[in-house]
Design a protein around this motif. Structure first.
Motif, mmCIF file in Angstrom:
data_model
loop_
_atom_site.group_PDB
_atom_site.id
_atom_site.type_symbol
_atom_site.label_atom_id
_atom_site.label_comp_id
_atom_site.label_asym_id
_atom_site.label_seq_id
_atom_site.Cartn_x
_atom_site.Cartn_y
_atom_site.Cartn_z
ATOM 1 N N VAL A 21 74.734 78.416 73.081
ATOM 2 C CA VAL A 21 74.741 77.225 72.237
ATOM 3 C C VAL A 21 73.862 77.480 71.024
ATOM 4 O O VAL A 21 72.687 77.827 71.160
ATOM 5 N N LEU A 22 74.430 77.294 69.847
ATOM 6 C CA LEU A 22 73.735 77.563 68.593
ATOM 7 C C LEU A 22 73.673 76.309 67.736
ATOM 8 O O LEU A 22 74.495 75.396 67.892
ATOM 9 N N PRO A 23 72.741 76.261 66.809
ATOM 10 C CA PRO A 23 72.692 75.112 65.894
ATOM 11 C C PRO A 23 73.842 75.172 64.902
ATOM 12 O O PRO A 23 74.480 76.214 64.734
ATOM 13 N N PRO A 24 74.146 74.054 64.240
ATOM 14 C CA PRO A 24 75.190 74.068 63.220
ATOM 15 C C PRO A 24 74.774 74.922 62.024
ATOM 16 O O PRO A 24 73.587 75.218 61.839
ATOM 17 N N ASP A 25 75.746 75.316 61.226
ATOM 18 C CA ASP A 25 75.437 76.021 59.979
ATOM 19 C C ASP A 25 74.668 75.093 59.048
ATOM 20 O O ASP A 25 74.985 73.908 58.925
ATOM 21 N N ASP A 26 73.652 75.629 58.379
ATOM 22 C CA ASP A 26 72.859 74.876 57.400
ATOM 23 C C ASP A 26 72.407 73.518 57.946
ATOM 24 O O ASP A 26 72.666 72.465 57.350
ATOM 25 N N PRO A 27 71.719 73.502 59.077
ATOM 26 C CA PRO A 27 71.334 72.217 59.685
ATOM 27 C C PRO A 27 70.248 71.530 58.877
ATOM 28 O O PRO A 27 69.364 72.178 58.305
ATOM 29 N N PRO A 28 70.287 70.200 58.808
ATOM 30 C CA PRO A 28 69.179 69.471 58.176
ATOM 31 C C PRO A 28 67.942 69.546 59.053
ATOM 32 O O PRO A 28 68.037 69.723 60.272
ATOM 33 N N PHE A 29 66.787 69.436 58.429
ATOM 34 C CA PHE A 29 65.544 69.431 59.195
ATOM 35 C C PHE A 29 65.270 68.017 59.715
ATOM 36 O O PHE A 29 65.551 67.026 59.055
ATOM 37 N N GLY A 30 64.710 67.972 60.923
ATOM 38 C CA GLY A 30 64.375 66.692 61.510
ATOM 39 C C GLY A 30 65.573 66.017 62.154
ATOM 40 O O GLY A 30 66.644 66.611 62.334
ATOM 41 N N VAL A 31 65.389 64.737 62.505
ATOM 42 C CA VAL A 31 66.426 63.991 63.230
ATOM 43 C C VAL A 31 66.797 62.684 62.532
ATOM 44 O O VAL A 31 67.498 61.855 63.111
ATOM 45 N N LEU A 32 66.384 62.517 61.284
ATOM 46 C CA LEU A 32 66.657 61.245 60.604
ATOM 47 C C LEU A 32 68.138 61.014 60.393
ATOM 48 O O LEU A 32 68.579 59.868 60.224
ATOM 49 N N HIS A 33 68.937 62.080 60.396
ATOM 50 C CA HIS A 33 70.381 61.957 60.186
ATOM 51 C C HIS A 33 71.121 61.575 61.460
ATOM 52 O O HIS A 33 72.318 61.281 61.408
ATOM 53 N N ILE A 34 70.433 61.575 62.599
ATOM 54 C CA ILE A 34 71.089 61.291 63.880
ATOM 55 C C ILE A 34 70.947 59.800 64.201
ATOM 56 O O ILE A 34 69.820 59.286 64.250
ATOM 57 N N PRO A 35 72.044 59.093 64.434
ATOM 58 C CA PRO A 35 71.941 57.660 64.761
ATOM 59 C C PRO A 35 71.144 57.443 66.044
ATOM 60 O O PRO A 35 71.332 58.147 67.038
ATOM 61 N N LYS A 36 70.260 56.449 65.993
ATOM 62 C CA LYS A 36 69.449 56.141 67.168
ATOM 63 C C LYS A 36 70.139 55.116 68.051
ATOM 64 O O LYS A 36 70.850 54.235 67.576
#
Length: 380
Positions: A61-76
């Motif tokens: 399992v790998l991260p996505p290409d060019d991932p954003p830093f942090g988790v602010l983009h992930i809906p809570k």
């Protein structure tokens, strides 16, 4: 939920190179959903230099290409205001929870025979029930995504009047941690469907009546390869051995020593390989041995999510002694490694997801326990 001790974040180690022999699958996903972790199919995993052993047959399992830093983009996830929540979930600054740092210096201890113990046991019972429910989801829903598991478990917890403790803890956006294969801790639920042969750890903590209950389990999805099965059996045994040395007036360092001795072959165990007849030999299977991940620890738990005592799962000099009423978790992360080698880890750009650098798998089983006047009780 494991407490992070120390780690260096080498975000470039899984760059798109020929570091692994692989074939790539390009899944169809919703671009608006939580970022999908890229996959490479691994059969008889080996690096191009031939330095790593054969870790088995599974998907890295790998991260996505060019991932954003942090988790602010992930809906809570959302919890009704009617649900009582811990202080860190109420005190929000911007998009990150404000943690009360002085909780790290507290020690978790409940007064035996009082309402404190009753509520602690109730929270832990719900955590166990919730994890059993998550296991039922895995059994009945092939190719379920970890995001779907999180949504179902979230609803299960809040329907019982409890709060999912990971949610908003230092900004964590989901209600459980789901760590698959080479992801060894704090995986964030996403759109990746589980695959035949995966190993997934589901880490559940609930907050009920003012107390946290914490537990996790590593599950085999379908027909897991023999090396994966041996890893699961070894991790399960490591937790059992750690619990066995607990009791009043015993040193906390005994936990780490017992697990270390087991992993390194000097502690009696039922785990063996086809090549082993002496049960005190180091657990191994073919060219695979094991090591304990020292980047994470168990922790005290009760009114607060993470407090003293810190439970180190390898040899240490911790001077504290267990006392009746002490509540804490035992959760050693067992990692595959080559003979005479180590398995380093790294943290993804999201600041949470911990992966092995070489693609090796990890497994962990966790219980919350309480020290009684004459022994130890497993609460989860």
């Amino acid at each position: 939920m494991i407490r992070l001790l120390r780690i260096s974040g080498h975000f470039s180690l899984f760059s798109r190179t020929n570091y692994f022999k692989h074939s790539f699958r390009s899944p169809t996903i919703d671009p608006k959903a939580t970022p999908f972790r890229s996959q490479r199919h691994v059969r008889h995993f080996a690096s191009t230099e031939g330095l790593e052993p054969d870790f088995g047959d599974y998907l890295i399992v790998l991260p996505p290409d060019d991932p954003p830093f942090g988790v602010l983009h992930i809906p809570k996830n959302i919890v009704s205001e009617q649900i009582t929540r811990p202080s860190y979930a109420r005190q929000v600054s911007g998009n990150s929870a404000v943690l009360a740092q002085n909780t790290y210096n507290k020690k978790s201890n409940v007064r035996l025979g009082t309402d404190e113990e009753t509520r602690m046991r109730r929270a832990c019972a719900l955590a166990r029930e919730t994890l059993d429910y998550a296991g039922h989801v895995l059994d009945t829903w092939p190719a379920v995504t970890t995001l779907q598991i999180d949504a179902l478990v979230h609803n299960f917890i809040v329907s019982r009047g409890a709060y999912p403790s990971p949610l908003n803890y230092n900004g964590f956006p989901k209600s459980i941690c789901t760590s698959v294969n080479n992801i060894i801790s704090h995986g964030i639920p996403d759109q990746r469907p589980l695959q035949e042969g995966d190993i997934i750890n589901i880490d559940v903590t609930v907050y009920l009546d003012g107390y946290h209950g914490d537990t996790s389990r590593s599950f085999a999805i379908g027909n897991v390869d023999e090396k994966g099965k041996h890893l699961l059996a070894t991790a399960y045994e490591a937790r059992r051995i750690g619990i066995d040395v607990c009791g009043p007036n015993r040193h906390y360092r005994n936990i780490g020593k017992a697990i270390h001795d087991f992993i390194h072959g000097s502690y009696p165990s039922s785990i063996s390989s086809a090549q082993q007849s002496n049960r005190k030999q180091r657990p191994c299977i073919e060219d695979i041995e094991y090591t304990i991940c020292n980047a994470f620890s168990g922790h005290g738990i009760g009114r607060e999510f993470h407090t003293r005592p810190w439970i180190f799962h390898s040899k240490n000099d911790e001077p504290e002694v267990m006392e009746p009423g002490d509540c804490f978790t035992i959760e050693p992360i067992v990692l595959q490694t080559g003979i005479g080698r180590e398995t380093p880890i790294w943290i993804w750009a999201d600041g949470w997801t911990a992966s092995t650098e070489n693609g090796a798998r990890g497994a962990v089983f966790e219980h919350t326990i309480i020290i009684t006047k004459d022994g130890v009780d497993i609460l989860t």
